[in-house]
Design an enzyme around this catalytic site. Structure first.
Site, PDB file in Angstrom:
ATOM      1  N   LYS A   1     -35.974  14.957 -59.573  1.00 26.39           N
ATOM      2  CA  LYS A   1     -36.240  15.940 -58.500  1.00 26.39           C
ATOM      3  C   LYS A   1     -35.184  15.851 -57.404  1.00 26.39           C
ATOM      4  CE  LYS A   1     -40.314  17.748 -59.799  1.00 26.39           C
ATOM      5  NZ  LYS A   1     -41.593  18.362 -59.634  1.00 26.39           N
TER       6      LYS A   1
ATOM      7  N   LYS B   1     -37.986  18.818 -70.961  1.00 26.65           N
ATOM      8  CA  LYS B   1     -39.435  19.096 -70.853  1.00 26.65           C
ATOM      9  C   LYS B   1     -39.667  20.522 -70.340  1.00 26.65           C
ATOM     10  CE  LYS B   1     -42.044  18.010 -66.961  1.00 26.65           C
ATOM     11  NZ  LYS B   1     -43.088  17.474 -66.123  1.00 26.65           N
TER      12      LYS B   1
ATOM     13  N   LYS C   1     -42.891  24.002 -65.080  1.00 27.93           N
ATOM     14  CA  LYS C   1     -43.288  25.274 -64.474  1.00 27.93           C
ATOM     15  C   LYS C   1     -42.285  25.747 -63.435  1.00 27.93           C
ATOM     16  CE  LYS C   1     -47.392  23.087 -62.547  1.00 27.93           C
ATOM     17  NZ  LYS C   1     -47.056  22.169 -61.466  1.00 27.93           N
TER      18      LYS C   1
HETATM   19  P1  ATP Z   1     -43.035  20.988 -61.882  1.00 25.37           P
HETATM   20  O1  ATP Z   1     -42.185  21.795 -62.784  1.00 25.37           O
HETATM   21  O2  ATP Z   1     -43.578  21.771 -60.703  1.00 25.37           O
HETATM   22  O3  ATP Z   1     -42.481  19.671 -61.516  1.00 25.37           O
HETATM   23  P2  ATP Z   1     -44.747  20.286 -64.087  1.00 25.37           P
HETATM   24  O4  ATP Z   1     -44.745  21.505 -64.952  1.00 25.37           O
HETATM   25  O5  ATP Z   1     -44.035  19.096 -64.548  1.00 25.37           O
HETATM   26  O6  ATP Z   1     -44.358  20.673 -62.622  1.00 25.37           O
HETATM   27  P3  ATP Z   1     -47.034  18.900 -62.987  1.00 25.37           P
HETATM   28  O7  ATP Z   1     -47.926  19.520 -61.971  1.00 25.37           O
HETATM   29  O8  ATP Z   1     -46.067  17.912 -62.499  1.00 25.37           O
HETATM   30  O9  ATP Z   1     -46.269  19.977 -63.835  1.00 25.37           O
HETATM   31  O10 ATP Z   1     -47.925  18.262 -64.123  1.00 25.37           O
HETATM   32  C1  ATP Z   1     -49.259  18.581 -64.403  1.00 25.37           C
HETATM   33  C2  ATP Z   1     -49.699  17.915 -65.682  1.00 25.37           C
HETATM   34  O11 ATP Z   1     -49.092  18.563 -66.799  1.00 25.37           O
HETATM   35  C3  ATP Z   1     -49.317  16.448 -65.818  1.00 25.37           C
HETATM   36  O12 ATP Z   1     -50.378  15.741 -66.436  1.00 25.37           O
HETATM   37  C4  ATP Z   1     -48.113  16.450 -66.702  1.00 25.37           C
HETATM   38  O13 ATP Z   1     -47.986  15.258 -67.431  1.00 25.37           O
HETATM   39  C5  ATP Z   1     -48.438  17.608 -67.623  1.00 25.37           C
HETATM   40  N1  ATP Z   1     -47.228  18.245 -68.126  1.00 25.37           N
HETATM   41  C6  ATP Z   1     -46.303  18.902 -67.396  1.00 25.37           C
HETATM   42  N2  ATP Z   1     -45.332  19.395 -68.184  1.00 25.37           N
HETATM   43  C7  ATP Z   1     -45.662  19.031 -69.463  1.00 25.37           C
HETATM   44  C8  ATP Z   1     -45.056  19.248 -70.727  1.00 25.37           C
HETATM   45  N3  ATP Z   1     -43.944  19.924 -70.850  1.00 25.37           N
HETATM   46  N4  ATP Z   1     -45.671  18.742 -71.827  1.00 25.37           N
HETATM   47  C9  ATP Z   1     -46.827  18.059 -71.707  1.00 25.37           C
HETATM   48  N5  ATP Z   1     -47.442  17.817 -70.544  1.00 25.37           N
HETATM   49  C10 ATP Z   1     -46.879  18.301 -69.430  1.00 25.37           C
END
Ligand code: ATP
Ligand code: LTN
Length: 335
Positions: free
Chosen positions: A115, A197, A200
């Site tokens: 980040k 990964k 969002k």
């Molecule tokens: P951002 O892009 O805003 O950092 P993010 O998509 O990584 O966010 P988070 O809010 O950080 O989402 O994560 C919410 C949940 O979703 C966590 O339990 C995280 O482990 C899971 N998660 C996020 N992205 C993935 C992915 N690509 N595959 C599996 N699990 C995920």
């Protein structure tokens, strides 16, 4: 609270719209576990502030996240679904735990490194201490299990380290939580770059399938997914990361193993396979989306659930907070 049930805690940041990564990696698992455990699910709005937010959109995103939790199957009458920022004990315990966390430990967190690279103009102290607030979230509820995607494993480990360090000095104040990583969907990769990964906050709209995308958009995004040129549906995450990721997604929806998927698509091209994955995801999400749209309009119901659950969460959180404050020697308030 039923005495015999173990406690489960999890949450997501209220940033942007959820992706199928969030759904298959986390939310869907929560739904399958929610009968077995006494559950707390937070809208992690304080964590979202580590990245600059537009206030109006942010408020809407938090509300949408709450509605998505409920639409996906977390009944707010049975689970404590609440807002992190409505329970001040989170930030209060986070401060105490900050004083039991080392700079060196936080420096090793890969999410902080990622980040900071992504937001080089805003490497704020909140981004650095993010895992300590997360530890406070979990420890306040005497949590047994924390279902998250694989990317959060490191944050779970530091939570355990902080709790053990505190308990070693002051006795058993915190339960030591375990991570729960689902069998499939632990890490869904980007459709544009399957070595990254799915996130969002990705700027490339084709990289990510959002839970609120309509059927046509979902199918189109899967058709465009980056794969290799071999045209053979075979599970090989290193050599064929794109196809293997699509197989993981397909497996999340259908429950099929990779061997079963390989034989289902034996002799068929990537076009057929991608279409099948897109259609399967679209039909799994359709009922969730319908319920989500209905809930967003039912303001009174959602407001009532938030109020009730904020109070329930605060009751449990304050118990642990008071204990921790007393143990470190802070003077109790005179009532
Ligand atoms: P951002 O892009 O805003 O950092 P993010 O998509 O990584 O966010 P988070 O809010 O950080 O989402 O994560 C919410 C949940 O979703 C966590 O339990 C995280 O482990 C899971 N998660 C996020 N992205 C993935 C992915 N690509 N595959 C599996 N699990 C995920
Ligand atoms: N960092 C988590 C969100 C989160 C969380 C938590 C998850 C904040 N506090 C407590 C589980 C338990 C993430 O998913 N990015």
């Amino acid at each position: 609270m039923e005495d015999n049930k173990k406690i489960l805690y999890s949450g997501m940041q209220a940033t942007n719209t959820l992706t199928i990564g969030n759904y298959f990696g986390a939310l869907k698992n929560w739904v399958t576990l929610n009968e077995e455990y006494e559950c707390f699910f937070g809208v992690m709005d304080l964590h979202s502030l580590t990245v600059r937010q537009n206030p109006t959109e942010f408020r809407q995103n938090a509300r949408k996240l709450y509605a998505l939790y409920v639409a996906a199957g977390l009944d707010p009458k049975k689970n404590c679904v609440y807002y992190q920022s409505h329970v001040p004990a989170h930030t209060q315990l986070a401060w105490l735990l900050d004083c039991f966390t080392y700079m060196g430990e936080l420096n090793r967190m890969t999410q902080f490194k990622d980040k900071s690279a992504k937001h080089a103009d805003n490497i704020n102290a909140g981004l650095f201490t993010y895992p300590v607030l997360m530890a406070a979230d979990i420890l306040l509820y005497q949590t047994d299990v924390v279902p998250v995607g694989k990317d959060q494993m490191q944050h779970l480990e530091i939570t355990r380290d902080i709790a053990e360090r505190f308990n070693n000095i002051y006795g058993d104040v915190f339960k030591i939580p375990e991570a729960y990583i689902g069998k499939s969907g632990a890490k869904i990769m980007s459709l544009a770059d399957p070595t990254k990964k799915m996130s969002k906050s990705d700027e490339n709209v084709n990289a990510t399938v959002f839970l609120t995308d309509d059927s046509d958009t979902i199918i189109r995004k899967f058709k465009k997914a980056v794969t290799d040129s071999e045209a053979c549906v075979k599970y090989d995450p290193k050599g064929k990361p794109g196809i293997s990721n699509l197989m993981d997604v397909y497996s999340c929806v259908t429950g099929k193993t990779s061997a079963e998927i390989e034989s289902e698509f034996d002799g068929k091209g990537y076009g057929d396979f991608k279409l099948a994955v897109g259609e399967a995801v679209a039909s799994e999400l359709a009922p969730v989306q319908a319920e989500y749209n209905r809930l967003l309009k039912d303001k009174e119901y959602i407001n009532g659930c938030i109020k009730e659950n904020d109070e329930k969460a605060a009751y449990f959180a304050n118990k642990t907070l008071r204990k921790a404050m007393k143990k470190v020697g802070l003077t109790e308030m005179i009532r």
